[in-house]
Design a protein around this motif. Structure first.
Motif, PDB file in Angstrom:
ATOM      1  N   TYR A  61      -3.024  13.679   1.983  1.00 35.30           N
ATOM      2  CA  TYR A  61      -3.805  12.930   2.963  1.00 35.30           C
ATOM      3  C   TYR A  61      -4.862  12.050   2.304  1.00 35.30           C
ATOM      4  O   TYR A  61      -5.211  10.989   2.837  1.00 35.30           O
ATOM      5  N   GLU A  62      -5.372  12.476   1.145  1.00 33.12           N
ATOM      6  CA  GLU A  62      -6.390  11.683   0.462  1.00 33.12           C
ATOM      7  C   GLU A  62      -5.844  10.323   0.040  1.00 33.12           C
ATOM      8  O   GLU A  62      -6.561   9.327   0.064  1.00 33.12           O
ATOM      9  N   SER A  63      -4.585  10.272  -0.363  1.00 29.56           N
ATOM     10  CA  SER A  63      -3.999   8.993  -0.747  1.00 29.56           C
ATOM     11  C   SER A  63      -3.884   8.068   0.456  1.00 29.56           C
ATOM     12  O   SER A  63      -3.959   6.838   0.316  1.00 29.56           O
ATOM     13  N   PHE A  64      -3.716   8.642   1.638  1.00 34.78           N
ATOM     14  CA  PHE A  64      -3.658   7.858   2.874  1.00 34.78           C
ATOM     15  C   PHE A  64      -5.052   7.400   3.296  1.00 34.78           C
ATOM     16  O   PHE A  64      -5.243   6.281   3.775  1.00 34.78           O
ATOM     17  N   ARG A  65      -6.044   8.239   3.054  1.00 39.68           N
ATOM     18  CA  ARG A  65      -7.401   7.991   3.520  1.00 39.68           C
ATOM     19  C   ARG A  65      -8.068   6.800   2.824  1.00 39.68           C
ATOM     20  O   ARG A  65      -8.929   6.134   3.400  1.00 39.68           O
TER      21      ARG A  65
ATOM     22  N   VAL B 239       0.594  13.752   6.410  1.00 41.89           N
ATOM     23  CA  VAL B 239       0.372  12.513   7.154  1.00 41.89           C
ATOM     24  C   VAL B 239       1.601  12.262   8.026  1.00 41.89           C
ATOM     25  O   VAL B 239       2.716  12.149   7.522  1.00 41.89           O
ATOM     26  N   SER B 240       1.402  12.186   9.322  1.00 41.20           N
ATOM     27  CA  SER B 240       2.524  11.996  10.242  1.00 41.20           C
ATOM     28  C   SER B 240       2.993  10.543  10.240  1.00 41.20           C
ATOM     29  O   SER B 240       2.249   9.626   9.861  1.00 41.20           O
ATOM     30  N   SER B 241       4.229  10.335  10.689  1.00 41.57           N
ATOM     31  CA  SER B 241       4.749   8.977  10.814  1.00 41.57           C
ATOM     32  C   SER B 241       3.926   8.179  11.819  1.00 41.57           C
ATOM     33  O   SER B 241       3.711   6.973  11.649  1.00 41.57           O
ATOM     34  N   LYS B 242       3.442   8.865  12.861  1.00 43.10           N
ATOM     35  CA  LYS B 242       2.629   8.205  13.882  1.00 43.10           C
ATOM     36  C   LYS B 242       1.349   7.644  13.274  1.00 43.10           C
ATOM     37  O   LYS B 242       0.941   6.508  13.583  1.00 43.10           O
ATOM     38  N   GLU B 243       0.707   8.422  12.397  1.00 49.74           N
ATOM     39  CA  GLU B 243      -0.512   7.944  11.737  1.00 49.74           C
ATOM     40  C   GLU B 243      -0.218   6.730  10.859  1.00 49.74           C
ATOM     41  O   GLU B 243      -1.005   5.772  10.814  1.00 49.74           O
ATOM     42  N   GLY B 244       0.920   6.764  10.168  1.00 53.12           N
ATOM     43  CA  GLY B 244       1.292   5.639   9.328  1.00 53.12           C
ATOM     44  C   GLY B 244       1.534   4.382  10.137  1.00 53.12           C
ATOM     45  O   GLY B 244       1.072   3.298   9.783  1.00 53.12           O
ATOM     46  N   LEU B 245       2.250   4.526  11.250  1.00 55.14           N
ATOM     47  CA  LEU B 245       2.521   3.391  12.130  1.00 55.14           C
ATOM     48  C   LEU B 245       1.240   2.821  12.723  1.00 55.14           C
ATOM     49  O   LEU B 245       1.077   1.607  12.829  1.00 55.14           O
ATOM     50  N   GLN B 246       0.331   3.710  13.120  1.00 57.06           N
ATOM     51  CA  GLN B 246      -0.933   3.263  13.697  1.00 57.06           C
ATOM     52  C   GLN B 246      -1.749   2.472  12.680  1.00 57.06           C
ATOM     53  O   GLN B 246      -2.331   1.429  13.012  1.00 57.06           O
ATOM     54  N   LEU B 247      -1.783   2.947  11.441  1.00 58.97           N
ATOM     55  CA  LEU B 247      -2.551   2.243  10.410  1.00 58.97           C
ATOM     56  C   LEU B 247      -1.915   0.892  10.098  1.00 58.97           C
ATOM     57  O   LEU B 247      -2.618  -0.109   9.941  1.00 58.97           O
ATOM     58  N   ALA B 248      -0.589   0.863  10.014  1.00 56.96           N
ATOM     59  CA  ALA B 248       0.096  -0.407   9.756  1.00 56.96           C
ATOM     60  C   ALA B 248      -0.210  -1.421  10.848  1.00 56.96           C
ATOM     61  O   ALA B 248      -0.449  -2.599  10.575  1.00 56.96           O
ATOM     62  N   SER B 249      -0.239  -0.956  12.100  1.00 56.93           N
ATOM     63  CA  SER B 249      -0.570  -1.842  13.219  1.00 56.93           C
ATOM     64  C   SER B 249      -2.006  -2.327  13.123  1.00 56.93           C
ATOM     65  O   SER B 249      -2.302  -3.504  13.342  1.00 56.93           O
ATOM     66  N   GLU B 250      -2.908  -1.420  12.756  1.00 52.87           N
ATOM     67  CA  GLU B 250      -4.327  -1.771  12.619  1.00 52.87           C
ATOM     68  C   GLU B 250      -4.545  -2.804  11.526  1.00 52.87           C
ATOM     69  O   GLU B 250      -5.378  -3.699  11.670  1.00 52.87           O
TER      70      GLU B 250
ATOM     71  N   PHE C 137       0.861  -1.182   0.000  1.00 52.55           N
ATOM     72  CA  PHE C 137       0.000   0.000   0.000  1.00 52.55           C
ATOM     73  C   PHE C 137       0.897   1.231   0.000  1.00 52.55           C
ATOM     74  O   PHE C 137       1.655   1.439   0.941  1.00 52.55           O
ATOM     75  N   VAL C 138       0.809   2.038  -1.042  1.00 49.58           N
ATOM     76  CA  VAL C 138       1.657   3.224  -1.160  1.00 49.58           C
ATOM     77  C   VAL C 138       0.803   4.479  -1.057  1.00 49.58           C
ATOM     78  O   VAL C 138      -0.243   4.584  -1.684  1.00 49.58           O
ATOM     79  N   TYR C 139       1.268   5.414  -0.243  1.00 48.72           N
ATOM     80  CA  TYR C 139       0.625   6.722  -0.181  1.00 48.72           C
ATOM     81  C   TYR C 139       1.700   7.788  -0.089  1.00 48.72           C
ATOM     82  O   TYR C 139       2.870   7.498   0.201  1.00 48.72           O
ATOM     83  N   SER C 140       1.308   9.015  -0.349  1.00 55.40           N
ATOM     84  CA  SER C 140       2.236  10.135  -0.255  1.00 55.40           C
ATOM     85  C   SER C 140       2.032  10.850   1.076  1.00 55.40           C
ATOM     86  O   SER C 140       0.890  11.137   1.452  1.00 55.40           O
ATOM     87  N   ILE C 141       3.128  11.157   1.770  1.00 60.50           N
ATOM     88  CA  ILE C 141       2.997  11.870   3.045  1.00 60.50           C
ATOM     89  C   ILE C 141       2.512  13.300   2.823  1.00 60.50           C
ATOM     90  O   ILE C 141       2.108  13.974   3.771  1.00 60.50           O
ATOM     91  N   THR C 142       2.525  13.762   1.556  1.00 64.04           N
ATOM     92  CA  THR C 142       2.068  15.117   1.244  1.00 64.04           C
ATOM     93  C   THR C 142       0.629  15.142   0.738  1.00 64.04           C
ATOM     94  O   THR C 142       0.133  16.185   0.342  1.00 64.04           O
TER      95      THR C 142
END
Length: 202
Positions: free
Chosen positions: A78-82, A117-128, A71-76
């Motif tokens: 947020y929609e790609s992360f969402r 998108v913060s690193s914390k948000e990325g880590l949380q999603l990966a854990s989820e 799963f690839v998203y851009s940290i710049t």
């Protein structure tokens, strides 16, 4: 850009739009040579209700035969992360009981000032999603991209040795035909040629 980095170790800023091509690469993991097929899937978007995704049938076929997901998203952006949670839910509907390795890759790590998108948000999603997380910059270095793919391959190797093919039981879809690396070379050559032409006109 990430797939091009992984396959060629080169970064091309402008190249032909994603066409959903399938490529392969052979390399050695823990002393064993493996052949990895990478499906560079077309764009995925959210439906209006933001709970489901809109994707081409080609993506569904890829999901059926895939042994792992990136799963690839851009940290710049947020929609790609969402859209990653709905995409994961879509995959789980196709593989409700399978334990398929997942890599969550945050790209554009060199654009920290534009981060959404913060690193914390990325880590949380990966854990989820029960996946692994990495933050890379396809522009700056190929090392992080290569290490991430190699880590996923190690997980795939462990997963395949433990399931002994049980995950594929009952599926009747045929894997795509052998990939054509000539197409990727053609795309890179076109991109380099166009960049060279634009540079001479400046």
């Amino acid at each position: 850009a990430l797939v091009v980095r992984f396959l060629t170790k080169r970064f091309i800023g402008d190249y032909e739009a994603n066409t959903g091509a399938l490529y392969s690469r052979k390399f050695t993991i823990d002393g064993e040579q493996i052949s990895l097929q990478v499906q560079d899937t077309p764009f995925v978007s959210l439906e209006d209700d933001a709970d489901t995704i809109c994707c081409q049938e080609q993506i569904n076929r890829s999901i059926y035969w895939a042994d792992g997901f990136v799963f690839v998203y851009s940290i710049t952006d947020y929609e790609s992360f969402r859209l990653l949670r709905p995409l994961h839910q879509h995959i789980r509907r196709i593989h409700p009981n399978a334990n398929i390795p997942l890599l969550l890759m945050a790209n554009k790590g060199d654009l920290l000032r534009a981060r959404q998108v913060s690193s914390k948000e990325g880590l949380q999603l990966a854990s989820e999603l029960a996946g692994t997380y990495c933050e890379v910059s396809a522009r700056e270095s190929c090392e992080g991209v290569l290490e991430a793919f190699q880590q996923l391959c190690q997980e795939l190797s462990r997963s395949s040795s433990s399931c002994n093919g049980e995950k594929r039981r009952g599926l009747h879809l045929v894997r795509p035909k052998s990939p054509n690396m000539q197409d990727l070379k053609r795309r890179l050559k076109q991109a380099l040629t166009s960049k060279g032409k634009s540079a001479t006109t400046l």
